[in-house]
Design a protein around this motif. Structure first.
Motif, PDB file in Angstrom:
ATOM      1  N   TYR A   1      58.262 -97.355  21.025  1.00 19.34           N
ATOM      2  CA  TYR A   1      59.352 -97.795  21.899  1.00 19.34           C
ATOM      3  C   TYR A   1      60.322 -96.656  22.214  1.00 19.34           C
ATOM      4  O   TYR A   1      60.820 -96.532  23.329  1.00 19.34           O
ATOM      5  N   ALA A   2      60.568 -95.816  21.215  1.00 12.91           N
ATOM      6  CA  ALA A   2      61.609 -94.786  21.329  1.00 12.91           C
ATOM      7  C   ALA A   2      61.312 -93.741  22.402  1.00 12.91           C
ATOM      8  O   ALA A   2      62.205 -92.997  22.817  1.00 12.91           O
TER       9      ALA A   2
ATOM     10  N   ALA B   1      58.882 -98.483  11.628  1.00 10.92           N
ATOM     11  CA  ALA B   1      57.966 -99.502  11.099  1.00 10.92           C
ATOM     12  C   ALA B   1      58.671-100.183   9.925  1.00 10.92           C
ATOM     13  O   ALA B   1      59.279 -99.502   9.096  1.00 10.92           O
ATOM     14  N   ARG B   2      58.594-101.500   9.894  1.00  9.18           N
ATOM     15  CA  ARG B   2      59.236-102.224   8.798  1.00  9.18           C
ATOM     16  C   ARG B   2      58.239-102.544   7.700  1.00  9.18           C
ATOM     17  O   ARG B   2      57.066-102.797   7.984  1.00  9.18           O
TER      18      ARG B   2
ATOM     19  N   ASP C   1      65.023 -95.387  10.861  1.00  7.57           N
ATOM     20  CA  ASP C   1      65.258 -96.625  11.613  1.00  7.57           C
ATOM     21  C   ASP C   1      66.674 -96.589  12.167  1.00  7.57           C
ATOM     22  O   ASP C   1      67.559 -95.913  11.633  1.00  7.57           O
TER      23      ASP C   1
ATOM     24  N   ARG D   1      69.286-101.647  17.381  1.00  9.58           N
ATOM     25  CA  ARG D   1      67.962-102.278  17.357  1.00  9.58           C
ATOM     26  C   ARG D   1      67.847-103.191  18.576  1.00  9.58           C
ATOM     27  O   ARG D   1      68.621-104.131  18.721  1.00  9.58           O
TER      28      ARG D   1
ATOM     29  N   LYS E   1      55.770 -99.656  15.918  1.00 14.87           N
ATOM     30  CA  LYS E   1      56.014 -99.817  17.354  1.00 14.87           C
ATOM     31  C   LYS E   1      57.414 -99.386  17.746  1.00 14.87           C
ATOM     32  O   LYS E   1      57.664 -99.126  18.934  1.00 14.87           O
ATOM     33  N   GLY E   2      58.331 -99.269  16.783  1.00 19.80           N
ATOM     34  CA  GLY E   2      59.645 -98.681  17.079  1.00 19.80           C
ATOM     35  C   GLY E   2      59.495 -97.227  17.521  1.00 19.80           C
ATOM     36  O   GLY E   2      60.216 -96.760  18.401  1.00 19.80           O
TER      37      GLY E   2
ATOM     38  N   GLN F   1      68.409 -99.330  12.430  1.00 16.34           N
ATOM     39  CA  GLN F   1      69.099-100.485  11.845  1.00 16.34           C
ATOM     40  C   GLN F   1      69.318-100.210  10.356  1.00 16.34           C
ATOM     41  O   GLN F   1      68.372-100.282   9.561  1.00 16.34           O
TER      42      GLN F   1
ATOM     43  N   CYS G   1      61.786-106.687  18.217  1.00 16.44           N
ATOM     44  CA  CYS G   1      62.721-105.636  18.666  1.00 16.44           C
ATOM     45  C   CYS G   1      62.421-105.176  20.092  1.00 16.44           C
ATOM     46  O   CYS G   1      62.440-103.978  20.388  1.00 16.44           O
TER      47      CYS G   1
ATOM     48  N   ASN H   1      57.302-105.090   6.265  1.00 19.73           N
ATOM     49  CA  ASN H   1      57.169-106.545   6.242  1.00 19.73           C
ATOM     50  C   ASN H   1      55.743-106.933   5.831  1.00 19.73           C
ATOM     51  O   ASN H   1      55.005-106.119   5.273  1.00 19.73           O
TER      52      ASN H   1
ATOM     53  N   GLY I   1      69.325 -93.518  12.511  1.00 20.40           N
ATOM     54  CA  GLY I   1      69.657 -92.973  13.828  1.00 20.40           C
ATOM     55  C   GLY I   1      68.551 -93.345  14.781  1.00 20.40           C
ATOM     56  O   GLY I   1      67.623 -94.057  14.412  1.00 20.40           O
ATOM     57  N   ASP I   2      68.649 -92.844  16.027  1.00 15.68           N
ATOM     58  CA  ASP I   2      67.537 -93.106  16.934  1.00 15.68           C
ATOM     59  C   ASP I   2      66.395 -92.162  16.581  1.00 15.68           C
ATOM     60  O   ASP I   2      66.611 -91.050  16.075  1.00 15.68           O
ATOM     61  N   ILE I   3      65.202 -92.620  16.823  1.00 13.97           N
ATOM     62  CA  ILE I   3      64.023 -91.893  16.353  1.00 13.97           C
ATOM     63  C   ILE I   3      63.931 -90.501  16.982  1.00 13.97           C
ATOM     64  O   ILE I   3      63.615 -89.518  16.299  1.00 13.97           O
TER      65      ILE I   3
ATOM     66  N   MET J   1      50.679 -98.131  13.181  1.00 13.59           N
ATOM     67  CA  MET J   1      50.600 -99.594  13.207  1.00 13.59           C
ATOM     68  C   MET J   1      49.972 -99.963  14.550  1.00 13.59           C
ATOM     69  O   MET J   1      49.868 -99.133  15.442  1.00 13.59           O
TER      70      MET J   1
HETATM   71  P1  ADP Z   1      55.474-102.339  13.347  1.00 18.11           P
HETATM   72  O1  ADP Z   1      55.256-103.816  13.484  1.00 18.11           O
HETATM   73  O2  ADP Z   1      54.710-101.544  14.337  1.00 18.11           O
HETATM   74  O3  ADP Z   1      55.331-101.865  11.950  1.00 18.11           O
HETATM   75  P2  ADP Z   1      58.246-103.005  13.441  1.00 18.11           P
HETATM   76  O4  ADP Z   1      58.525-103.855  14.640  1.00 18.11           O
HETATM   77  O5  ADP Z   1      58.104-103.682  12.134  1.00 18.11           O
HETATM   78  O6  ADP Z   1      57.006-102.059  13.744  1.00 18.11           O
HETATM   79  O7  ADP Z   1      59.409-101.965  13.276  1.00 18.11           O
HETATM   80  C1  ADP Z   1      60.060-101.374  14.348  1.00 18.11           C
HETATM   81  C2  ADP Z   1      61.340-100.770  13.803  1.00 18.11           C
HETATM   82  O8  ADP Z   1      61.750 -99.749  14.707  1.00 18.11           O
HETATM   83  C3  ADP Z   1      62.491-101.755  13.683  1.00 18.11           C
HETATM   84  O9  ADP Z   1      62.973-101.765  12.356  1.00 18.11           O
HETATM   85  C4  ADP Z   1      63.545-101.218  14.651  1.00 18.11           C
HETATM   86  O10 ADP Z   1      64.856-101.345  14.142  1.00 18.11           O
HETATM   87  C5  ADP Z   1      63.160 -99.761  14.788  1.00 18.11           C
HETATM   88  N1  ADP Z   1      63.504 -99.151  16.060  1.00 18.11           N
HETATM   89  C6  ADP Z   1      63.276 -99.622  17.292  1.00 18.11           C
HETATM   90  N2  ADP Z   1      63.686 -98.746  18.216  1.00 18.11           N
HETATM   91  C7  ADP Z   1      64.186 -97.686  17.561  1.00 18.11           C
HETATM   92  C8  ADP Z   1      64.765 -96.440  17.968  1.00 18.11           C
HETATM   93  N3  ADP Z   1      64.908 -96.108  19.241  1.00 18.11           N
HETATM   94  N4  ADP Z   1      65.161 -95.589  16.993  1.00 18.11           N
HETATM   95  C9  ADP Z   1      65.039 -95.923  15.692  1.00 18.11           C
HETATM   96  N5  ADP Z   1      64.489 -97.063  15.257  1.00 18.11           N
HETATM   97  C10 ADP Z   1      64.072 -97.944  16.174  1.00 18.11           C
END
Ligand code: ADP
Length: 568
Positions: free
Chosen positions: A226-227, A281-282, A306, A160, A222-223, A308, A98, A284, A324-326, A247
């Protein structure tokens, strides 16, 4: 000719640069060749920064990490077919993680490619890219350059974030049109990352789950980093009093020594929490898919923030999706957080107890003076030096090098840690380090397993050419995982996991004018790393690690398939 007319013409080369400039995209990571060499020259002449690499994958990784750091798409530029395919690996990795980036590749003659008549570097790049990115576009006409870039930018950063492929046929660059008309076709994308406000009932549902929780936990991914909603996230954690886990790339969003960090009690809180709020965070493989032994016996209630919507319920049922956005989601939660009771003293005490025990155990391991130096001895030094230099970007990859470093080295500021990420891959090292150093202008330390380093080692020349403040530390234990395997046949070939013994990686950087260090003790490592960071110049520290240290696949041993046939 039209020499009687006063029409000024412009061409595709100029309009591509104009489109980038109009959108404040001021850096290109790339590798020149037919048909983009003049485009890259022009970019530099027009004031853009062009960072030229030795292999496109690393240019792409640099662009991806620049995108992660800035919320603007990182730009990678490559030649056709093979150059494009090299860049595609990075584009796919960016999409999986992402990170917003745009891979721009020149391509060969459409008419010849589509009839498969055998052009120079013939390849249907647009369709090859599609399965590995968020969107793929081709611009065929010069009039469409402005709109084509707008589409690519918006696709990369909205919702996303992810990778976008933009195909520029060679002929497009040479096309011309009247300059005044062309000017009107280029524009700055308005609000490329629109806020996405969560629904009120979804916010209330999430708050209800928190109110009903006895042992709540917040998980930052990391989302969340990123936000760039750092203050809101910190407020939510501190006002709620809820313990949190970062994470790996969310480390430093709050300083890792924050009293509410439950990192040192990670296994305990994952198993024992009764309500878990995922923030970017997903669920996964990195979180054991939200189920199984890692997550304890009792069922949990998940809140998931999230952007997405279809990420929700990907692995287990989510009780309260918050889409929504974080920044917006966390702001809405903050309005109601005072009505959420503080986590019980019992829960906090149990976590503190576990943290204290684990921290003491780790301190004991780290204090041991092993000779030869092992991962712990070396990482104790890295931990201490990073603590003194909290602005340093830290890139990290390897198997054991990654696992131990993540656990041992604390981060103090957001978006400073860049690692193997969602795929858990090797090869991001020099690309991420160059991207991070160029984007921030700050010292960058890449802590690399010797195997991981090999994937991008030639980019040391790039580091030296641009005189970047990057210190690469190679944890050299003579092989993949370890250096001790032997060929069971007694044949001349070494075992599949073994490298040249005592390889002098420090000499590689000297070939390009950088500073090489060869260290065998924690004290030597500390002196070298301190000096290299302060110098702010290209350096490589070859840190010799006990070749018997290290476990197969680091912490991922369980992912190796094993044979049912009896081992001989
Ligand atoms: P980690 O590996 O650190 O657990 P992931 O990459 O699995 O994190 O998850 C990041 C998530 O954050 C993704 O599902 C993505 O859709 C979400 N994401 C990224 N940017 C934003 C944002 N601005 N607002 C909301 N969700 C976001």
């Amino acid at each position: 000719t039209t020499d009687n007319q006063n029409t000024q013409l412009t061409d595709g080369f100029h309009l591509v640069i104009d489109a980038l400039k109009a959108n404040d995209l001021d850096t290109i990571f790339g590798l020149v060749g037919i048909p983009i060499t003049d485009l890259c020259r022009l970019a530099q002449a027009e004031g853009l920064r062009f960072i030229g690499f030795r292999h496109e994958q690393h240019a792409g990784n640099a662009a991806a990490i620049a995108g992660y750091m800035t919320q603007k798409p990182g730009i990678c530029m490559t030649v056709s077919a093979p150059g494009f395919l090299n860049g595609l690996t990075a584009l796919a990795n960016a999409t999986v993680n992402c990170f917003p980036m745009i891979l721009i590749s020149g391509s060969s003659e459409r008419e010849i490619v589509d009839l498969q008549q055998g052009d120079y570097e013939e390849m249907d790049q647009l369709n090859a890219a599609k399965p590995y990115c968020k969107a793929a576009y081709r611009i065929n006409h010069i009039e469409d350059i402005g709109i084509g870039f707008a589409r690519a930018i918006r696709a990369a950063v909205s919702g996303r974030p992810g990778g976008v492929y933009l195909d520029l046929p060679a002929q497009l660059l040479a096309q011309t049109m009247p300059a005044d008309e062309a000017k009107k076709s280029i524009f700055k994308v308005i609000d490329p990352v629109p806020r996405q406000i969560p629904a009120a009932d979804a916010v209330a549902r999430a708050l209800d789950v928190l109110k009903g929780a006895k042992r709540p936990l917040i998980l930052l991914g990391k989302g969340a980093a990123y936000a760039q909603a750092d203050k809101e996230i910190r407020d939510l954690i501190e006002k709620s009093g809820i313990p949190y886990l970062p994470m790996s790339m969310a480390k430093g969003l709050l300083p890792d020594n924050h009293p509410q960090s439950a990192s040192a009690a990670r296994s305990f809180v994952l198993a024992e929490a009764d309500a878990v709020m995922l923030v970017g965070a997903r669920l996964n493989w990195l979180l054991a898919h939200g189920k199984g032994k890692t997550w304890g016996k009792d069922p949990k209630k998940f809140i998931q923030i999230d952007i997405q919507a279809n990420e929700v319920d990907s692995n287990v049922q989510i009780a309260a999706p918050l889409i929504g956005d974080i920044g917006s989601c966390v702001s809405e939660l903050l309005k109601g957080i005072s009505a959420v009771p503080k986590p019980s003293a019992e829960w906090i005490a149990a976590i503190t107890d576990k943290k204290d025990k684990n921290t003491a155990k780790m301190a004991e391991t780290l204090a041991k003076e092993a000779n030869p130096m092992n991962f712990h001895g070396a990482l104790r030094v890295i931990r201490d030096v990073i603590k003194k230099n909290p602005d340093v970007n830290l890139v990290n990859e390897g198997a054991n090098t990654l696992d131990y470093c993540r656990a041992i080295v604390d981060m103090y500021k957001p978006r400073k840690r860049f690692d193997s990420g969602t795929w858990g891959i090797m090869g991001i090292g020099m690309g991420y380090a160059i991207g991070a150093a160029v984007t921030s202008g700050l010292p960058t330390v890449a802590v690399e397993g010797d195997s991981a380093f090999g994937f991008s080692g030639m980019e040391l020349e790039t580091v030296c050419r641009y005189n970047l403040p990057i210190t690469t530390v190679v944890f050299n234990n003579n092989g993949v995982y370890r250096g001790t395997d032997v060929n069971p046949t007694g044949g001349a070939d070494v075992a599949p996991t073994v490298f040249v013994k005592d390889a002098r990686y420090d000499k590689m950087i000297e070939a390009f004018g950088g500073v090489g260090y060869y260290v065998t003790t924690p004290a030597e490592l500390e002196a070298a790393l301190t000096e290299a960071i302060a110098a702010g110049k290209p350096a490589l520290i070859n840190a010799v690690i006990d070749e018997t240290a290290g476990t197969e696949s680091g912490r991922l041993t369980n992912l190796n398939p094993s044979t049912a046939a009896a081992k001989k």
